[in-house]
Enzyme design. Structure first.
Site, PDB file in Angstrom:
ATOM      1  CG  ASN A   6      10.402 -70.841 -51.357  1.00 58.25           C
ATOM      2  OD1 ASN A   6       9.998 -70.621 -52.500  1.00 58.25           O
ATOM      3  ND2 ASN A   6      10.954 -69.910 -50.612  1.00 58.25           N
ATOM      4  CG  HIS A   9      13.102 -71.907 -57.441  1.00 63.89           C
ATOM      5  ND1 HIS A   9      13.147 -71.585 -56.112  1.00 63.89           N
ATOM      6  CD2 HIS A   9      14.289 -71.506 -57.962  1.00 63.89           C
ATOM      7  CE1 HIS A   9      14.308 -71.030 -55.839  1.00 63.89           C
ATOM      8  NE2 HIS A   9      15.026 -70.971 -56.941  1.00 63.89           N
ATOM      9  CG  HIS A  42      10.768 -63.666 -51.261  1.00 65.55           C
ATOM     10  ND1 HIS A  42      12.138 -63.694 -51.214  1.00 65.55           N
ATOM     11  CD2 HIS A  42      10.425 -62.378 -50.984  1.00 65.55           C
ATOM     12  CE1 HIS A  42      12.603 -62.494 -50.912  1.00 65.55           C
ATOM     13  NE2 HIS A  42      11.591 -61.675 -50.779  1.00 65.55           N
ATOM     14  NE  ARG A  44      13.591 -60.867 -55.181  1.00 65.15           N
ATOM     15  CZ  ARG A  44      14.702 -61.014 -54.446  1.00 65.15           C
ATOM     16  NH1 ARG A  44      14.918 -62.130 -53.799  1.00 65.15           N
ATOM     17  NH2 ARG A  44      15.587 -60.054 -54.387  1.00 65.15           N
ATOM     18  NE  ARG A  48      14.440 -61.486 -58.671  1.00 71.06           N
ATOM     19  CZ  ARG A  48      15.618 -61.464 -58.039  1.00 71.06           C
ATOM     20  NH1 ARG A  48      16.225 -62.599 -57.737  1.00 71.06           N
ATOM     21  NH2 ARG A  48      16.207 -60.338 -57.727  1.00 71.06           N
ATOM     22  CD  GLU A  69      10.975 -66.647 -47.922  1.00 71.94           C
ATOM     23  OE1 GLU A  69      11.596 -66.068 -48.830  1.00 71.94           O
ATOM     24  OE2 GLU A  69      11.119 -67.838 -47.668  1.00 71.94           O
ATOM     25  CB  THR A 100      17.262 -64.063 -49.249  1.00 72.58           C
ATOM     26  OG1 THR A 100      15.979 -64.103 -49.873  1.00 72.58           O
ATOM     27  CG2 THR A 100      17.251 -63.077 -48.106  1.00 72.58           C
ATOM     28  CD  GLU A 150      13.222 -69.252 -42.795  1.00 75.56           C
ATOM     29  OE1 GLU A 150      12.049 -68.831 -42.797  1.00 75.56           O
ATOM     30  OE2 GLU A 150      13.762 -69.792 -43.779  1.00 75.56           O
ATOM     31  CG  HIS A 213      18.871 -69.253 -48.350  1.00 76.81           C
ATOM     32  ND1 HIS A 213      19.875 -69.447 -49.249  1.00 76.81           N
ATOM     33  CD2 HIS A 213      18.082 -68.294 -48.878  1.00 76.81           C
ATOM     34  CE1 HIS A 213      19.713 -68.623 -50.258  1.00 76.81           C
ATOM     35  NE2 HIS A 213      18.633 -67.920 -50.066  1.00 76.81           N
TER      36      HIS A 213
HETATM   37  N1  PXP Z   1      13.811 -69.278 -46.255  1.00 77.61           N
HETATM   38  C1  PXP Z   1      13.968 -67.993 -46.688  1.00 77.61           C
HETATM   39  C2  PXP Z   1      13.779 -66.884 -45.711  1.00 77.61           C
HETATM   40  C3  PXP Z   1      14.279 -67.726 -48.031  1.00 77.61           C
HETATM   41  O1  PXP Z   1      14.442 -66.451 -48.441  1.00 77.61           O
HETATM   42  C4  PXP Z   1      14.393 -68.813 -48.941  1.00 77.61           C
HETATM   43  C5  PXP Z   1      14.636 -68.535 -50.386  1.00 77.61           C
HETATM   44  O2  PXP Z   1      13.558 -67.848 -50.932  1.00 77.61           O
HETATM   45  C6  PXP Z   1      14.209 -70.115 -48.447  1.00 77.61           C
HETATM   46  C7  PXP Z   1      13.940 -70.312 -47.104  1.00 77.61           C
HETATM   47  C8  PXP Z   1      14.320 -71.315 -49.331  1.00 77.61           C
HETATM   48  O3  PXP Z   1      15.618 -71.401 -49.828  1.00 77.61           O
HETATM   49  P1  PXP Z   1      15.986 -72.464 -50.946  1.00 77.61           P
HETATM   50  O4  PXP Z   1      15.169 -72.143 -52.151  1.00 77.61           O
HETATM   51  O5  PXP Z   1      17.442 -72.279 -51.140  1.00 77.61           O
HETATM   52  O6  PXP Z   1      15.631 -73.824 -50.387  1.00 77.61           O
END
Ligand code: PXP
Length: 260
Positions: A6, A9, A42, A44, A48, A69, A100, A150, A213
């Site tokens: 992901n 960030h 994601h 959003r 952001r 996402e 989330t 998921e 997550h």
């Molecule tokens: N899976 C989903 C559905 C999420 O919303 C997120 C966060 O955007 C992640 C995975 C990844 O989470 P993390 O950044 O905490 O590893």
């Protein structure tokens, strides 16, 4: 086990300055070189971090399957339907949240979710639902006809952090400390059991199972023991690790340049 990286960030860091660096597409290409199986982003409602242009560039150029996402917001769903990523993962979204916070609440949005799932599937986009690890949520996902679920690992990750950071445990007395630790251990075990049971249930229904997550370099090991989970989506801990793994080189290079 497959890894979806992901890169939200990276975009968050860029948005802190509203410039074009660091670029989440560059992160996606590096993730591919490092062995990632998928890129997860994601989009959003408040944009952001990842924006519409990022989605387009990453889907067109990352050379990996892209899992987007998103909420069930009609404009976002329409945008994603046109971009045609490999998969869309529907997540709940609240404007004020930092990230989330839980799985989908089916009772609130069932009919709209049903429409969105059918619409995306008709566009040949695989659909996944981000759910809490409960029987009810797995069953509802099956009825809705998605290909993936998921499982939200946030609760497990939070308990793991409380148990092993020690900072959150009171220091009143050794006895109290031990009582708290033993309570947290039970909670951790239960959270893993919930994930395992939900994964088994989903697999029995013919659903493919991802999880994510809050997973990091310490807490991921126990998740690997759940054979039914075939993919993990991980972001924050990878980017946090990358900052320190790359920081020394970055400072050294700037020092070298300005020392001439
Ligand atoms: N899976 C989903 C559905 C999420 O919303 C997120 C966060 O955007 C992640 C995975 C990844 O989470 P993390 O950044 O905490 O590893």
């Amino acid at each position: 086990m497959k890894l979806g990286v992901n890169v939200d960030h990276i975009a968050l860091l860029r948005e802190a300055r509203k410039i074009n660096d660091p670029d989440p597409l560059e992160a996606a290409l590096l993730a591919k070189r490092a062995g990632a199986d998928q890129i997860t982003i994601h989009l959003r409602e408040d944009r952001r971090h990842i924006n519409d242009e990022d989605v387009k560039r990453i889907v067109e150029n990352s050379q990996l399957p892209v899992n987007i996402e998103c909420s069930i917001d009609p404009d976002i769903i329409e945008y994603i339907a046109n971009i045609k990523p490999y998969r869309a993962t529907i997540v709940p979204e609240r404007r004020e949240e930092v990230t989330t916070e839980g799985g989908l609440d089916f009772s609130l949005i069932y009919d709209r979710l049903d429409n969105v799932v059918h619409y995306l599937k008709a566009k040949d986009i695989e659909v996944s639902l981000f759910i809490d690890p409960t029987k009810e949520a797995v069953k509802a996902s099956k009825i809705l006809g998605v290909q993936w679920v998921e499982l939200h690992t946030g609760r497990y990750a939070n308990i793991f952090a409380m148990l092993y950071s020690n900072l959150s445990l009171t220091r009143n007395s050794i006895k109290e400390f031990e009582i708290q630790r033993s309570k947290l251990k039970k909670m951790l075990y239960k959270s893993l059991e919930d994930l395992k049971n939900a994964a088994i249930e989903a697999e029995e229904f013919g659903l493919k199972v991802a999880a994510g997550h809050g997973l990091n370099y310490q807490n991921v090991f126990a998740i690997l023991d759940i054979d039914e989970i075939e993919e993990l989506n991980i972001g924050q801990s990878i980017v946090a690790r990358a900052v320190f793994d790359g920081f020394e080189n970055a400072v050294r290079e700037m020092k070298r340049i300005i020392s001439k």
